[in-house]
Design a protein around this motif. Structure first.
Motif, mmCIF file in Angstrom:
data_model
loop_
_atom_site.group_PDB
_atom_site.id
_atom_site.type_symbol
_atom_site.label_atom_id
_atom_site.label_comp_id
_atom_site.label_asym_id
_atom_site.label_seq_id
_atom_site.Cartn_x
_atom_site.Cartn_y
_atom_site.Cartn_z
ATOM 1 N N LEU A 186 0.838 -1.202 0.000
ATOM 2 C CA LEU A 186 0.000 0.000 0.000
ATOM 3 C C LEU A 186 0.870 1.249 0.000
ATOM 4 C CD1 LEU A 186 -2.792 1.275 0.119
ATOM 5 C CD2 LEU A 186 -2.771 0.970 2.604
ATOM 6 N N ALA A 187 1.933 1.236 0.786
ATOM 7 C CA ALA A 187 2.845 2.384 0.846
ATOM 8 C C ALA A 187 3.496 2.639 -0.503
ATOM 9 C CB ALA A 187 3.907 2.146 1.912
ATOM 10 N N VAL A 188 3.859 1.574 -1.208
ATOM 11 C CA VAL A 188 4.465 1.722 -2.540
ATOM 12 C C VAL A 188 3.514 2.492 -3.453
ATOM 13 C CG1 VAL A 188 5.106 0.468 -4.638
ATOM 14 C CG2 VAL A 188 5.983 -0.287 -2.419
ATOM 15 N N SER A 189 2.240 2.114 -3.446
ATOM 16 C CA SER A 189 1.261 2.783 -4.302
ATOM 17 C C SER A 189 1.087 4.250 -3.922
ATOM 18 C CB SER A 189 -0.091 2.064 -4.221
ATOM 19 O OG SER A 189 -0.005 0.755 -4.753
ATOM 20 N N ILE A 190 0.980 4.518 -2.624
ATOM 21 C CA ILE A 190 0.754 5.894 -2.178
ATOM 22 C C ILE A 190 1.952 6.777 -2.519
ATOM 23 C CG2 ILE A 190 0.390 7.363 -0.162
ATOM 24 C CD1 ILE A 190 -1.200 5.036 1.084
ATOM 25 N N VAL A 191 3.154 6.250 -2.338
ATOM 26 C CA VAL A 191 4.361 7.016 -2.672
ATOM 27 C C VAL A 191 4.376 7.349 -4.157
ATOM 28 C CG1 VAL A 191 6.873 6.865 -2.897
ATOM 29 C CG2 VAL A 191 5.782 6.202 -0.749
ATOM 30 N N GLN A 192 4.056 6.373 -4.991
ATOM 31 C CA GLN A 192 4.017 6.630 -6.433
ATOM 32 C C GLN A 192 2.968 7.675 -6.783
ATOM 33 O OE1 GLN A 192 3.523 2.446 -7.668
ATOM 34 N NE2 GLN A 192 5.403 2.668 -8.843
ATOM 35 N N TRP A 193 1.798 7.584 -6.172
ATOM 36 C CA TRP A 193 0.741 8.562 -6.438
ATOM 37 C C TRP A 193 1.187 9.963 -6.042
ATOM 38 C CZ3 TRP A 193 -3.483 5.119 -3.826
ATOM 39 C CH2 TRP A 193 -3.940 4.170 -4.762
ATOM 40 N N ALA A 194 1.760 10.081 -4.852
ATOM 41 C CA ALA A 194 2.163 11.399 -4.360
ATOM 42 C C ALA A 194 3.210 12.026 -5.280
ATOM 43 C CB ALA A 194 2.710 11.286 -2.933
ATOM 44 N N ARG A 195 4.134 11.222 -5.740
ATOM 45 C CA ARG A 195 5.159 11.737 -6.652
ATOM 46 C C ARG A 195 4.565 12.130 -8.006
ATOM 47 N NH1 ARG A 195 9.567 7.169 -5.226
ATOM 48 N NH2 ARG A 195 10.708 8.235 -3.559
ATOM 49 N N GLY A 196 3.480 11.476 -8.369
ATOM 50 C CA GLY A 196 2.853 11.762 -9.646
ATOM 51 C C GLY A 196 1.745 12.793 -9.573
ATOM 52 N N ASN A 197 1.718 13.588 -8.483
ATOM 53 C CA ASN A 197 0.715 14.648 -8.311
ATOM 54 C C ASN A 197 -0.709 14.127 -8.313
ATOM 55 O OD1 ASN A 197 2.691 16.751 -8.245
ATOM 56 N ND2 ASN A 197 2.832 16.659 -10.476
ATOM 57 N N ALA A 198 -0.902 12.948 -7.700
ATOM 58 C CA ALA A 198 -2.258 12.405 -7.603
ATOM 59 C C ALA A 198 -3.088 13.162 -6.576
ATOM 60 C CB ALA A 198 -2.186 10.920 -7.208
ATOM 61 N N LEU A 199 -2.435 13.891 -5.680
ATOM 62 C CA LEU A 199 -3.125 14.701 -4.677
ATOM 63 C C LEU A 199 -2.734 16.159 -4.899
ATOM 64 C CD1 LEU A 199 -4.869 14.844 -2.062
ATOM 65 C CD2 LEU A 199 -2.707 14.643 -0.781
ATOM 66 N N THR A 200 -3.714 16.973 -5.257
ATOM 67 C CA THR A 200 -3.450 18.382 -5.533
ATOM 68 C C THR A 200 -4.522 19.268 -4.915
ATOM 69 O OG1 THR A 200 -4.679 18.242 -7.629
ATOM 70 C CG2 THR A 200 -2.282 17.885 -7.722
#
Length: 203
Positions: A186-200
């Motif tokens: 789960l952490a792997v996915s969240i880290v990738q999302w955060a780096r990819g601007n999934a949360l703005t």
């Protein structure tokens, strides 16, 4: 001595794997990891040889690629992911420590985005801020209501934090290895999302 050690290994699979794990950490053994990994892969072994990290439990190829990608940048989140992965999938796993490092990896990417000015911020501060000010944020996935609510992300963070071994209300317990491995994925996915601007922030 070598003949005796080999003889013992032939009758004890765990000892054999522990010896290989140790040898991979040496300069000479580490130089042979690719040839060993080829043999392990062809043989369908549950273990894979990893440079500088010994034997690690083999996971789904897609999951492995996601981890490799998430842990490739040179930053704190990647280092925490590597620590989490090692403790979750090595020959000598530590479920609680794996979970702790998974949390730290997510903190490393989300704190600067969500609560950059929070003193001694932890993942709990991130969750609290998203929950109380969710209308300020936009998540990359549209969700059932097509409104890009951050609630799905909050639910994932709730699942990750806190480590059940760190509960202060007397219900703490050691997480199972399967739980910790799930937390790391789960952490792997969240880290990738955060780096990819999934949360703005919403405009």
């Amino acid at each position: 001595m070598m003949n005796d050690l080999v003889s013992q290994c032939m009758g004890d699979d765990d000892l054999f794997l522990d010896l290989i794990d140790y040898l991979l950490s040496t300069r000479q053994g580490n130089s042979q990891y690719q040839a060993l990994e080829h043999s392990l892969s062809i043989g369908g072994s549950a273990w894979m040889a990893v440079k500088d990290r010994g034997l690690q439990r083999r996971v789904d190829e897609t999951a492995q690629q996601s981890y490799d990608s998430a842990a490739s940048p040179s930053d704190q989140a990647s280092e925490e992911l590597r620590q989490a992965w090692d403790r979750a999938f090595s020959r000598n796993p530590d479920a609680s420590d794996a979970w702790d490092h998974a949390i730290k990896a997510v903190e490393a990417v989300l704190i600067p985005i969500v609560v950059p000015k929070q003193d001694k911020a932890q993942l709990g501060h991130v969750v609290g801020s998203l929950r109380s000010q969710g209308d300020r944020w936009k998540f990359v996935l549209p969700g059932a209501q097509m409104d890009h609510s951050v609630q799905p992300l909050i639910s994932m963070l709730d699942a990750l934090w806190p480590n059940p071994d760190r509960h202060a209300n007397g219900t703490h317990r050691e997480p199972t290895l399967e739980e910790a491995q799930g937390a790391v994925h789960l952490a792997v996915s969240i880290v990738q999302w955060a780096r990819g601007n999934a949360l703005t922030l919403r405009s």
